[in-house]
Design a protein around this motif. Structure first.
Motif, PDB file in Angstrom:
ATOM      1  N   ARG A  30       0.616  -1.152   0.033  1.00  0.00           N
ATOM      2  CA  ARG A  30      -0.022   0.109   0.004  1.00  0.00           C
ATOM      3  C   ARG A  30       0.831   1.314   0.130  1.00  0.00           C
ATOM      4  O   ARG A  30       0.352   2.248  -0.483  1.00  0.00           O
ATOM      5  CB  ARG A  30      -0.870  -0.057   1.257  1.00  0.00           C
ATOM      6  N   ALA A 179      -4.589  -7.307  -5.497  1.00  0.00           N
ATOM      7  CA  ALA A 179      -5.220  -6.847  -6.752  1.00  0.00           C
ATOM      8  C   ALA A 179      -4.342  -6.899  -7.762  1.00  0.00           C
ATOM      9  O   ALA A 179      -3.370  -6.249  -8.052  1.00  0.00           O
ATOM     10  CB  ALA A 179      -5.983  -5.568  -6.491  1.00  0.00           C
ATOM     11  N   GLU A 180      -4.808  -7.996  -8.674  1.00  0.00           N
ATOM     12  CA  GLU A 180      -3.660  -7.888  -9.883  1.00  0.00           C
ATOM     13  C   GLU A 180      -4.380  -7.724 -11.164  1.00  0.00           C
ATOM     14  O   GLU A 180      -5.704  -7.369 -11.467  1.00  0.00           O
ATOM     15  CB  GLU A 180      -3.152  -9.482 -10.111  1.00  0.00           C
ATOM     16  N   VAL A 182      -3.849  -4.583 -12.374  1.00  0.00           N
ATOM     17  CA  VAL A 182      -4.334  -3.169 -12.174  1.00  0.00           C
ATOM     18  C   VAL A 182      -3.581  -2.371 -13.415  1.00  0.00           C
ATOM     19  O   VAL A 182      -2.431  -2.558 -13.532  1.00  0.00           O
ATOM     20  CB  VAL A 182      -3.813  -2.666 -11.025  1.00  0.00           C
ATOM     21  N   TYR A 188      -6.108   1.709  -9.250  1.00  0.00           N
ATOM     22  CA  TYR A 188      -5.103   1.637  -8.129  1.00  0.00           C
ATOM     23  C   TYR A 188      -5.710   2.575  -6.792  1.00  0.00           C
ATOM     24  O   TYR A 188      -5.657   1.795  -5.876  1.00  0.00           O
ATOM     25  CB  TYR A 188      -3.842   2.257  -8.405  1.00  0.00           C
ATOM     26  N   LEU A 191      -8.798   0.697  -5.463  1.00  0.00           N
ATOM     27  CA  LEU A 191      -8.655  -0.473  -4.957  1.00  0.00           C
ATOM     28  C   LEU A 191      -8.068  -0.066  -3.356  1.00  0.00           C
ATOM     29  O   LEU A 191      -8.061  -0.863  -2.409  1.00  0.00           O
ATOM     30  CB  LEU A 191      -7.608  -1.506  -5.672  1.00  0.00           C
ATOM     31  N   CYS A 196      -7.494  -3.201  -0.323  1.00  0.00           N
ATOM     32  CA  CYS A 196      -6.531  -4.195  -0.839  1.00  0.00           C
ATOM     33  C   CYS A 196      -5.112  -4.007  -0.193  1.00  0.00           C
ATOM     34  O   CYS A 196      -4.754  -2.684   0.033  1.00  0.00           O
ATOM     35  CB  CYS A 196      -6.573  -4.094  -2.404  1.00  0.00           C
ATOM     36  N   PHE A 199      -0.613  -4.843  -4.722  1.00  0.00           N
ATOM     37  CA  PHE A 199      -1.095  -4.618  -5.952  1.00  0.00           C
ATOM     38  C   PHE A 199      -0.174  -4.924  -7.306  1.00  0.00           C
ATOM     39  O   PHE A 199       1.154  -4.883  -6.827  1.00  0.00           O
ATOM     40  CB  PHE A 199      -1.013  -3.086  -6.290  1.00  0.00           C
TER      41      PHE A 199
END
Length: 418
Positions: A30, A179-180, A182, A188, A191, A196, A199
């Motif tokens: 993050r 999260a894939e 992106v 982004y 998410l 999430c 990433f």
């Protein structure tokens, strides 16, 4: 064009070495800090993967990560995400991977049966982190979720509304959400707001290719190993003998056992010690994986010469006080790695943490093992004076008896299973 390497005495053709390729795509947290890399199979297609056999693709990536390229080069100290199949998990092959360095991504098309659930639970209890790839809410995943560390959501396939629904359902379970795919800044930000944790996608970076050289494993030796390893009566000494009969397997085992992924406090400098250290079960998993991902063979003549040289070096050094038979054999075995790898011997040995004595023997013919190796090579070539000079402190008169015995042993090692 050919080159004669002074160390090996073997003619080496200047042709490309067998190349192994793995793609890696970064994963961020993050704070936009690097968390790790997903390692992706690549065959002949550099920009995408055409995976027709999941077992082969997994074996290709795992052997590349452990033996051909190395985890340190692929991901440094970060985490490696590796796609795994049902059979890879159930067979115990996952135990070849160091738990603190990897996340095992369970593919979305696996069959969730009792054997898989049992294997996943055992791996989780042993400290392995597991992820569910391309996750879609469905009852069949329920037995696995409690043992899962990370769940990956394909944001392109799900769409924004379904991603939000999945996050709402999964967040209370205490798993990390990755999260894939992106692809935009807007995705982004959304998410991030959903909560999430990790990433991955083209918005951050496309996969890039890492290449290395793969040393071919001898097919006969590999098949003999597989059949012998599955015999309950097999001893560790028998396994050591079989591994030592193949330069490719020996090289990859030595490189793996001395890698940072294994983290031994002291370097292992002989095939015998490597096999004894990791034990029968680990050798079985390692060789089985290598068999799946093996490349083409080198010529039988080269293998025969290599085994003869290794055996003769071992036997010659046995006549010296304070020798180590395993080290002598390994030096003879590795003396032709330049020919097997189609690379200079110094470059190949640079990937193996051999002792200074072994390296000096192989590259410069120095020390007791180096003199024995130079003597053997000179004898092979019929250079009697050179053999005599190299064997100033060795019983040269014994060579006439040792060489035929070594040739006979090498033939037996190669063709006993035919």
């Amino acid at each position: 064009m050919t080159v004669i390497e002074p160390h090996s005495g073997i003619e080496r053709r200047q042709s490309p070495a067998s190349t192994v390729m793995v793609a890696r795509q970064p994963i961020f947290d993050r704070a936009h800090s690097l968390h790790g890399y997903e390692l992706l199979y690549r065959g002949d297609q550099l920009d995408h993967a055409e995976v027709h056999d999941g077992e082969y693709a997994t074996a290709h990536v795992v052997t590349a990560a452990l033996m051909d390229i190395g985890l340190d080069r692929l991901v440094a100290q970060d985490t490696a995400y590796i796609n795994v199949t049902h059979d890879f998990l159930v067979s115990g092959a996952a135990l070849t991977l160091p738990p603190e360095r990897v996340v095992l991504e369970i593919l979305e098309d696996v069959v969730v049966d009792d054997a898989l659930v049992r294997s996943v639970r055992e791996l989780a209890l042993m400290g392995y982190r597991l992820a569910l790839d391309d996750f879609v809410l469905a009852p069949r995943w329920q037995p696995l979720i409690e043992w899962t560390t990370i769940i990956k959501l394909d944001v392109l396939a799900l769409g924004s509304e379904e991603v939000a629904r999945h996050v709402e359902h999964l967040a209370p379970l205490g798993v990390k959400l990755l999260a894939e795919k992106v692809e935009t800044h807007g995705q982004y930000k959304a998410l991030l707001e959903l909560g999430c944790d990790y990433f991955q996608g083209y918005f951050f970076a496309r996969p890039n290719i890492i290449t290395g050289s793969r040393l071919p494993a001898n097919r006969l030796a590999t098949l003999r190993l597989l059949s012998t390893l599955h015999d309950p009566s097999t001893t560790i000494e028998q396994v050591t003998d079989l591994v030592a009969q193949d330069p490719g397997l020996s090289y990859r085992l030595m490189r793996f056992i001395n890698s940072a992924a294994v983290g031994l406090p002291k370097r292992v400098t002989s095939v015998h010690r490597a096999v004894v250290y990791i034990g029968l079960d680990a050798v079985k998993r390692w060789v089985s994986l290598t068999a799946i991902a093996r490349a083409d063979d080198k010529h039988a003549e080269l293998l025969l010469l290599t085994l003869t040289r290794a055996r003769m070096t071992e036997q010659l050094c046995a006549l010296l006080p304070d020798h180590d038979a395993g080290t002598a054999f390994t030096i003879g075995l590795f003396s032709t790695l330049d020919a097997f790898m189609d690379q200079p011997l110094a470059d190949v040995l640079g990937q193996l943490p051999l002792s200074a004595e072994a390296t000096a023997a192989l590259l410069r013919g120095e020390g007791r093992y180096g003199r024995a190796l130079r003597c053997v090579i000179a004898y092979e070539r019929g250079q009697w004076e050179s053999a005599r000079e190299a064997a100033s402190d060795l019983p040269l008169e014994r060579l006439a008896a040792l060489y035929p015995d070594a040739v006979q042993w090498a033939h037996g090692a190669m063709f006993a299973a035919l």
